[in-house]
Design a protein around this motif. Sequence first.
Motif, mmCIF file in Angstrom:
data_model
loop_
_atom_site.group_PDB
_atom_site.id
_atom_site.type_symbol
_atom_site.label_atom_id
_atom_site.label_comp_id
_atom_site.label_asym_id
_atom_site.label_seq_id
_atom_site.Cartn_x
_atom_site.Cartn_y
_atom_site.Cartn_z
ATOM 1 N N ALA A 80 14.768 3.823 9.274
ATOM 2 C CA ALA A 80 14.642 2.632 8.426
ATOM 3 C C ALA A 80 15.040 2.952 6.976
ATOM 4 O O ALA A 80 15.738 2.156 6.330
ATOM 5 N N LEU B 123 18.277 1.013 5.482
ATOM 6 C CA LEU B 123 18.048 0.060 4.392
ATOM 7 C C LEU B 123 18.476 0.630 3.035
ATOM 8 O O LEU B 123 18.372 -0.050 2.010
ATOM 9 N N TYR C 79 17.004 3.036 1.346
ATOM 10 C CA TYR C 79 15.841 3.311 0.493
ATOM 11 C C TYR C 79 15.718 4.827 0.300
ATOM 12 O O TYR C 79 15.841 5.588 1.260
ATOM 13 N N GLU D 201 6.315 -1.617 5.394
ATOM 14 C CA GLU D 201 6.199 -2.700 4.390
ATOM 15 C C GLU D 201 5.309 -2.248 3.232
ATOM 16 O O GLU D 201 5.623 -2.491 2.063
ATOM 17 N N TYR E 287 11.261 -5.409 1.947
ATOM 18 C CA TYR E 287 12.103 -5.826 3.079
ATOM 19 C C TYR E 287 11.291 -6.679 4.047
ATOM 20 O O TYR E 287 10.072 -6.520 4.154
ATOM 21 N N SER E 288 11.986 -7.537 4.796
ATOM 22 C CA SER E 288 11.281 -8.369 5.772
ATOM 23 C C SER E 288 10.993 -7.551 7.041
ATOM 24 O O SER E 288 11.653 -6.534 7.308
ATOM 25 N N GLU F 123 11.699 -8.275 10.085
ATOM 26 C CA GLU F 123 12.874 -8.236 10.981
ATOM 27 C C GLU F 123 13.932 -7.254 10.488
ATOM 28 O O GLU F 123 14.574 -6.570 11.291
ATOM 29 N N GLU F 124 14.118 -7.177 9.167
ATOM 30 C CA GLU F 124 15.089 -6.217 8.613
ATOM 31 C C GLU F 124 14.686 -4.781 8.971
ATOM 32 O O GLU F 124 15.514 -3.966 9.381
ATOM 33 N N ILE F 125 13.399 -4.497 8.791
ATOM 34 C CA ILE F 125 12.920 -3.135 9.084
ATOM 35 C C ILE F 125 13.043 -2.864 10.588
ATOM 36 O O ILE F 125 13.508 -1.811 11.017
ATOM 37 N N LYS F 126 12.666 -3.877 11.385
ATOM 38 C CA LYS F 126 12.688 -3.718 12.845
ATOM 39 C C LYS F 126 14.087 -3.345 13.348
ATOM 40 O O LYS F 126 14.234 -2.497 14.226
ATOM 41 N N ARG F 127 15.089 -3.984 12.768
ATOM 42 C CA ARG F 127 16.469 -3.759 13.209
ATOM 43 C C ARG F 127 16.822 -2.266 13.176
ATOM 44 O O ARG F 127 17.483 -1.747 14.055
ATOM 45 N N HIS F 128 16.332 -1.561 12.170
ATOM 46 C CA HIS F 128 16.657 -0.133 12.042
ATOM 47 C C HIS F 128 15.652 0.742 12.786
ATOM 48 O O HIS F 128 16.017 1.686 13.469
#
Length: 265
Positions: free
Chosen positions: A25, A29, A31, A243, A250-251, A253-258
């Motif tokens: 993640a 993202l 980060y 989070e 980040y949302s 869903e955004e975190i989940k994607r990675h």
Amino acid sequence: MNRELFAIFGNPVSHSKSPLMHNLAFKGLGYPGCYNRYRLEEGTTLRKTFFDLGLKGINITVPHKEHAYNACDELDDFAKKVKAVNTIVEREGKLYGYNTDAPGFLKAISEFENIKTVLFLGAGGTAQSTAVILKEAGYHVSILNRSAPRLEKFAKEGFKTATFESFIPKSYDLIVNMTSAGLEDESLPAPIEILETLIPQTKACVDVIYGKETPFLKLAKALGKPTKDGSDMLLYQGIIAFEHFTDHRYSFEEIKRHMKKAFTL
Ligand code: NDP
């Protein structure tokens, strides 16, 4: 670039998927974070170890969730209630504690429809925090455990409880293996006669163990029931922890994607 450092504390900790999940993640993202694992022998040294290692945040796994609770300066309302912390974030020298296991489990089971009554097999630490969050979310939770002592605190909090000897089977929408039975052995979480009575009457079966098909899930599948292992719970608790680590930048869903890529590698 200065990276923020994160880790998982536990004992043992070598099996943990959390470093892979969080590093995927961070990378995905963009980060500046780096996540490692740390085998903590003595829970009472958790706070000192956190600061000595210069960390920004940690997850905490067995057997240190109560020590993590005691190490914090500030606790969110839910962690305060269940007295177990699996996520700590440092802000301006203070340690903030959260419990993300229970909301992770709640999210995982909310993907099943029309569930109202839930039977937990097991009465350990994970069962305790998840029973409380499910009750708050409007589910009716009953607890069935091998032995009596751990049931006392559940009974005090108003849950229906039974041991294998005192249990009178009835129908539940969802049955969850909350024990470690099947983790490192091939045992079932309750006597087969009880399970063969309960499972045919239920809508679905869930196990909190992940990474293998436990004897409990094998039996549920053989009896034709939808099943889910502990992977979603693990993923969702990780996303909620992330989070907190990144101050909600980040949302979900955004975190989940990675992060979910950790389950396909
Ligand atoms: P605890 O050690 O606190 O509790 C263990 C419970 O399991 C007790 O109720 C105990 O009964 C029961 N138990 C253990 N072995 C057996 C057996 N052979 N037959 C019947 N009952 C048994 O464990 P935790 O609550 O910390 O963890 C429970 C499980 O949850 C573990 O498998 C852990 O890996 C998993 N977990 C998964 C997560 C995820 O993200 N997917 C997150 C956190 C935990 P008794 O009281 O009689 O001893």
